[in-house]
Structure formats: structure tokens, C-alpha cells
Design a protein around this motif. Sequence first.
Motif, PDB file in Angstrom:
ATOM      1  N   LEU A  45      -4.047  -2.009  27.573  1.00  0.00           N
ATOM      2  CA  LEU A  45      -4.861  -2.736  26.591  1.00  0.00           C
ATOM      3  C   LEU A  45      -5.295  -4.099  27.129  1.00  0.00           C
ATOM      4  O   LEU A  45      -6.451  -4.499  26.971  1.00  0.00           O
ATOM      5  CB  LEU A  45      -4.097  -2.907  25.285  1.00  0.00           C
ATOM      6  CG  LEU A  45      -3.959  -1.655  24.427  1.00  0.00           C
ATOM      7  CD1 LEU A  45      -3.048  -1.921  23.248  1.00  0.00           C
ATOM      8  CD2 LEU A  45      -5.317  -1.181  23.957  1.00  0.00           C
ATOM      9  N   ARG A  46      -4.364  -4.812  27.760  1.00  0.00           N
ATOM     10  CA  ARG A  46      -4.713  -6.104  28.342  1.00  0.00           C
ATOM     11  C   ARG A  46      -5.744  -5.923  29.456  1.00  0.00           C
ATOM     12  O   ARG A  46      -6.714  -6.679  29.559  1.00  0.00           O
ATOM     13  CB  ARG A  46      -3.466  -6.800  28.890  1.00  0.00           C
ATOM     14  CG  ARG A  46      -2.516  -7.280  27.817  1.00  0.00           C
ATOM     15  CD  ARG A  46      -1.439  -8.167  28.396  1.00  0.00           C
ATOM     16  NE  ARG A  46      -0.691  -7.557  29.469  1.00  0.00           N
ATOM     17  CZ  ARG A  46       0.488  -6.952  29.324  1.00  0.00           C
ATOM     18  NH1 ARG A  46       1.061  -6.890  28.137  1.00  0.00           N
ATOM     19  NH2 ARG A  46       1.112  -6.424  30.353  1.00  0.00           N
ATOM     20  N   TYR A  47      -5.548  -4.899  30.280  1.00  0.00           N
ATOM     21  CA  TYR A  47      -6.477  -4.626  31.369  1.00  0.00           C
ATOM     22  C   TYR A  47      -7.864  -4.296  30.815  1.00  0.00           C
ATOM     23  O   TYR A  47      -8.879  -4.779  31.314  1.00  0.00           O
ATOM     24  CB  TYR A  47      -5.958  -3.458  32.215  1.00  0.00           C
ATOM     25  CG  TYR A  47      -6.828  -3.139  33.397  1.00  0.00           C
ATOM     26  CD1 TYR A  47      -6.704  -3.848  34.586  1.00  0.00           C
ATOM     27  CD2 TYR A  47      -7.774  -2.133  33.336  1.00  0.00           C
ATOM     28  CE1 TYR A  47      -7.496  -3.560  35.679  1.00  0.00           C
ATOM     29  CE2 TYR A  47      -8.577  -1.835  34.419  1.00  0.00           C
ATOM     30  CZ  TYR A  47      -8.430  -2.549  35.584  1.00  0.00           C
ATOM     31  OH  TYR A  47      -9.230  -2.267  36.655  1.00  0.00           O
ATOM     32  N   GLY A  48      -7.917  -3.485  29.773  1.00  0.00           N
ATOM     33  CA  GLY A  48      -9.194  -3.129  29.163  1.00  0.00           C
ATOM     34  C   GLY A  48      -9.907  -4.330  28.568  1.00  0.00           C
ATOM     35  O   GLY A  48     -11.129  -4.468  28.681  1.00  0.00           O
ATOM     36  N   ALA A  49      -9.152  -5.212  27.915  1.00  0.00           N
ATOM     37  CA  ALA A  49      -9.761  -6.412  27.336  1.00  0.00           C
ATOM     38  C   ALA A  49     -10.331  -7.311  28.429  1.00  0.00           C
ATOM     39  O   ALA A  49     -11.455  -7.816  28.308  1.00  0.00           O
ATOM     40  CB  ALA A  49      -8.731  -7.173  26.508  1.00  0.00           C
ATOM     41  N   LEU A  50      -9.579  -7.491  29.519  1.00  0.00           N
ATOM     42  CA  LEU A  50     -10.064  -8.321  30.619  1.00  0.00           C
ATOM     43  C   LEU A  50     -11.244  -7.667  31.323  1.00  0.00           C
ATOM     44  O   LEU A  50     -12.185  -8.352  31.743  1.00  0.00           O
ATOM     45  CB  LEU A  50      -8.941  -8.598  31.617  1.00  0.00           C
ATOM     46  CG  LEU A  50      -7.840  -9.535  31.132  1.00  0.00           C
ATOM     47  CD1 LEU A  50      -6.742  -9.651  32.169  1.00  0.00           C
ATOM     48  CD2 LEU A  50      -8.410 -10.901  30.808  1.00  0.00           C
ATOM     49  N   THR A  51     -11.211  -6.352  31.448  1.00  0.00           N
ATOM     50  CA  THR A  51     -12.324  -5.649  32.093  1.00  0.00           C
ATOM     51  C   THR A  51     -13.606  -5.808  31.289  1.00  0.00           C
ATOM     52  O   THR A  51     -14.682  -6.013  31.858  1.00  0.00           O
ATOM     53  CB  THR A  51     -11.986  -4.159  32.259  1.00  0.00           C
ATOM     54  OG1 THR A  51     -10.780  -4.036  33.012  1.00  0.00           O
ATOM     55  CG2 THR A  51     -13.093  -3.414  32.967  1.00  0.00           C
ATOM     56  N   GLY A  52     -13.500  -5.723  29.982  1.00  0.00           N
ATOM     57  CA  GLY A  52     -14.682  -5.921  29.140  1.00  0.00           C
ATOM     58  C   GLY A  52     -15.255  -7.314  29.285  1.00  0.00           C
ATOM     59  O   GLY A  52     -16.482  -7.498  29.372  1.00  0.00           O
ATOM     60  N   LEU A  53     -14.389  -8.320  29.310  1.00  0.00           N
ATOM     61  CA  LEU A  53     -14.867  -9.696  29.471  1.00  0.00           C
ATOM     62  C   LEU A  53     -15.475  -9.922  30.855  1.00  0.00           C
ATOM     63  O   LEU A  53     -16.506 -10.582  30.987  1.00  0.00           O
ATOM     64  CB  LEU A  53     -13.720 -10.682  29.237  1.00  0.00           C
ATOM     65  CG  LEU A  53     -13.211 -10.759  27.795  1.00  0.00           C
ATOM     66  CD1 LEU A  53     -11.968 -11.623  27.715  1.00  0.00           C
ATOM     67  CD2 LEU A  53     -14.300 -11.304  26.887  1.00  0.00           C
ATOM     68  N   MET A  54     -14.830  -9.351  31.891  1.00  0.00           N
ATOM     69  CA  MET A  54     -15.363  -9.514  33.238  1.00  0.00           C
ATOM     70  C   MET A  54     -16.684  -8.774  33.401  1.00  0.00           C
ATOM     71  O   MET A  54     -17.551  -9.202  34.157  1.00  0.00           O
ATOM     72  CB  MET A  54     -14.352  -9.039  34.278  1.00  0.00           C
ATOM     73  CG  MET A  54     -13.130  -9.938  34.378  1.00  0.00           C
ATOM     74  SD  MET A  54     -13.529 -11.669  34.693  1.00  0.00           S
ATOM     75  CE  MET A  54     -14.188 -11.566  36.324  1.00  0.00           C
ATOM     76  N   SER A  55     -16.846  -7.668  32.691  1.00  0.00           N
ATOM     77  CA  SER A  55     -18.114  -6.952  32.719  1.00  0.00           C
ATOM     78  C   SER A  55     -19.224  -7.812  32.124  1.00  0.00           C
ATOM     79  O   SER A  55     -20.345  -7.848  32.652  1.00  0.00           O
ATOM     80  CB  SER A  55     -17.982  -5.637  31.958  1.00  0.00           C
ATOM     81  OG  SER A  55     -19.208  -4.972  31.885  1.00  0.00           O
TER      82      SER A  55
END
Length: 149
Positions: free
Chosen positions: A41-51
Motif C-alpha cells: 500500500l505504501r509502495y502504491g501510494a508513492l508510485t502514484g505520487l511519483m507518476s
Amino acid sequence: MKYEGLEQIPEGLILSRWCKDAKDWRSKPSQVTDGHQRHLLRYGALTGLMSLVAKLGSEDAAEFVVARDDIANLAEPLQRRAYDRVGSQLGLSSLSALNDPLVARTKGALRKGKKPEPEPGKQGEVPMKRRRCTSCGVPGHTKRTCNSI
């Protein structure tokens, strides 16, 4: 649902990706207890922001430079903290002590089944045997270019 007398759909049956605020990660706190799922979940949240950062930063050259530099400035302390955490478990000292490994010479195939002796002054190097003329035996030319015929 009519048969059971339910007026509303229970919250537990509605997945968050079906809702209007599915992309708003701040609206709902995570209720996951498993460590691996928390990590995802943390990885997904950071991936969305980095995208989002990548999309906005790639639109203009000046914005790209700003995004690249800020990401690099953010990544450096995170990388040091991760190395300090893992390195202390492995007994390593600091990130600056790491260097590139030495390049090893590959073995390859031996020439004609013979193992030549290395020269006394050079360690680990194998001398190359020069080709000789099959007619006169002198190195530097071949049978086709031999002058002694």
C-alpha cells in the motif's frame, strides 16, 4: 437484498476502487494488518505520487530539471538510511567505503591444449605466441608472403 430486508449495501462489500474517491489516498486510512500488504500500500501510494511528478516534470525542460534534482535530493538520504539499516545488520561500516569490484579476467579456452608459462615480470598475463612462416620458420610473415621461396 430486498428479500433480506437490507436498505443499504454494507461498507465491507464495497471495494474502494469502485468509489468516486478511489484515487484520493488520503481520504481512507488503511486498515490492513499484514506487514507485506502495508508495504504494498505504501509502495502504491508513492508510485502514484511519483507518476504525477513524472507527468508534470516531463512537460517542460525547466520543470524536468527541477523534478530530477528534487527527486535526487530526496533519494540520497533515503538510500543512506536504507544502507545504514541493512549495512549494520551485515556488519558493514558506511556507504562511502563501497567501491566498484575489481574486474576479473575470464578463463576462456586454452590454446591448442597447452598451458603457457607466464613471463617472470608479469603476473597473471599469458604471453601470446607469434605466428611463424611455415616455410622458413621466421615470425612476422606467412608462407604466402615469404621472400625465401
